[in-house]
Design a protein around this motif. Sequence first.
Motif, mmCIF file in Angstrom:
data_model
loop_
_atom_site.group_PDB
_atom_site.id
_atom_site.type_symbol
_atom_site.label_atom_id
_atom_site.label_comp_id
_atom_site.label_asym_id
_atom_site.label_seq_id
_atom_site.Cartn_x
_atom_site.Cartn_y
_atom_site.Cartn_z
ATOM 1 N N ALA B 3 0.827 -1.219 0.000
ATOM 2 C CA ALA B 3 0.000 0.000 0.000
ATOM 3 C C ALA B 3 0.853 1.258 0.000
ATOM 4 O O ALA B 3 0.355 2.352 -0.186
ATOM 5 C CB ALA B 3 -0.922 -0.008 1.207
ATOM 6 N N THR B 4 2.163 1.085 0.220
ATOM 7 C CA THR B 4 3.021 2.272 0.244
ATOM 8 C C THR B 4 3.314 2.775 -1.165
ATOM 9 O O THR B 4 3.743 3.888 -1.361
ATOM 10 C CB THR B 4 4.358 1.977 0.938
ATOM 11 O OG1 THR B 4 4.938 0.870 0.287
ATOM 12 C CG2 THR B 4 4.167 1.709 2.407
ATOM 13 N N ALA B 5 3.085 1.916 -2.137
ATOM 14 C CA ALA B 5 3.353 2.345 -3.508
ATOM 15 C C ALA B 5 2.287 3.320 -3.967
ATOM 16 O O ALA B 5 1.222 3.413 -3.387
ATOM 17 C CB ALA B 5 3.355 1.125 -4.429
ATOM 18 N N VAL B 6 2.618 4.051 -5.022
ATOM 19 C CA VAL B 6 1.655 5.035 -5.531
ATOM 20 C C VAL B 6 0.420 4.304 -6.031
ATOM 21 O O VAL B 6 0.503 3.378 -6.837
ATOM 22 C CB VAL B 6 2.281 5.865 -6.670
ATOM 23 C CG1 VAL B 6 1.241 6.778 -7.285
ATOM 24 C CG2 VAL B 6 3.446 6.658 -6.137
ATOM 25 N N ASP B 7 -0.722 4.697 -5.510
ATOM 26 C CA ASP B 7 -1.981 4.058 -5.881
ATOM 27 C C ASP B 7 -2.713 4.953 -6.880
ATOM 28 O O ASP B 7 -3.193 6.017 -6.533
ATOM 29 C CB ASP B 7 -2.810 3.864 -4.594
ATOM 30 C CG ASP B 7 -4.223 3.415 -4.895
ATOM 31 O OD1 ASP B 7 -4.428 2.905 -5.999
ATOM 32 O OD2 ASP B 7 -5.084 3.589 -4.014
#
Lengths: 208, 121
Positions: B3-7
């Motif tokens: 979830a830390t990646a760009v969503d």
Amino acid sequence: MASVTVAEAHGHADHAHETNTGISNNKLAMWLFLGSECLLFGGLITTYLVYKTPLPGQKGPKEVFDIGFTSVSSFVLLMSSLTMVLGHSAIERGDHYRTRLWLTATASLGAVFLSGQIYEFTAFVKEGMGYTSSRFSSAFYTLTGFHGVHVTVGIIMLVSLILLSIRGKLPTERAETVEIVGLYWHFVDIVWVLIFAVVYLIPVGAPV
Amino acid sequence: MTATAVDHGPAESGGHAEHKSHDRTYVITAIGLAIITFAETATYLWPKVPVWDWGDGVGITVSLLVMMAVKFFFVGAVFMHLKFDNKLLATTFVAGIVLAIGVYLAVLFAFRFFSAGTHMV
């Protein structure tokens, strides 16, 4: 309990459920808390105003305040509000890298402000203005000390958010958590706006 | 992907431009607030500027209170989103402010703060 179960059943455990007001309960609770905080700081500022005039032989605002230094501190805290709101904006568009970046900047600026306050307090004590030296010093340290405690709590919350984000536990769906911490942080900034003018500038620059 | 990646969620399509526009508003507001802070400090550095040098110090006090109120308003309205958010939130906050101002003005009057001058209690 039932509402939580319903929310979980719909797969929105992190979301606030439907409310009568249409506003999330957490957000409304934070605003109610901030409304009550107005009374706390109002009381502390009023106490300061009543006691700011030193008795003969005691040091007052004009003798101890370093307005240049405090102006820089105020600017730093003001800019931390900008980085905070940019952090909130970043998580709302799902940019977690920038969210962490802006939250780290906010916490750092808060830490700089707090360091400045500690330095200022130390300088005052060295000049002989302790907590119990005069009614002015007691009122001043209590007011600005309470504000400093609020900044410290804000920094702790910001660091918690950064750690949650690093661990992947702060998804875009929980942007409201960042917003609520942001509300608290902006309130701390607003209180300093009052303190800077009423406590520092007005007593030094003009008779009230 | 954690979830830390760009969503790239729904915000990407229509909301991205709106966010950019809000960010610009935030930056412009911050610049305005910085200028006002400088003006506040200027009342101390240059007290003889005609804008606030009137009424035996009253001008400085009034100027500082006005600038303080403007800063307070813009932080609340723009950074705290009161301008864009549900009116109930603004009402909640304003109720706290009004109550605090009322209560503590009464206290200040009781202590003769506005009439005693430097001869306070």
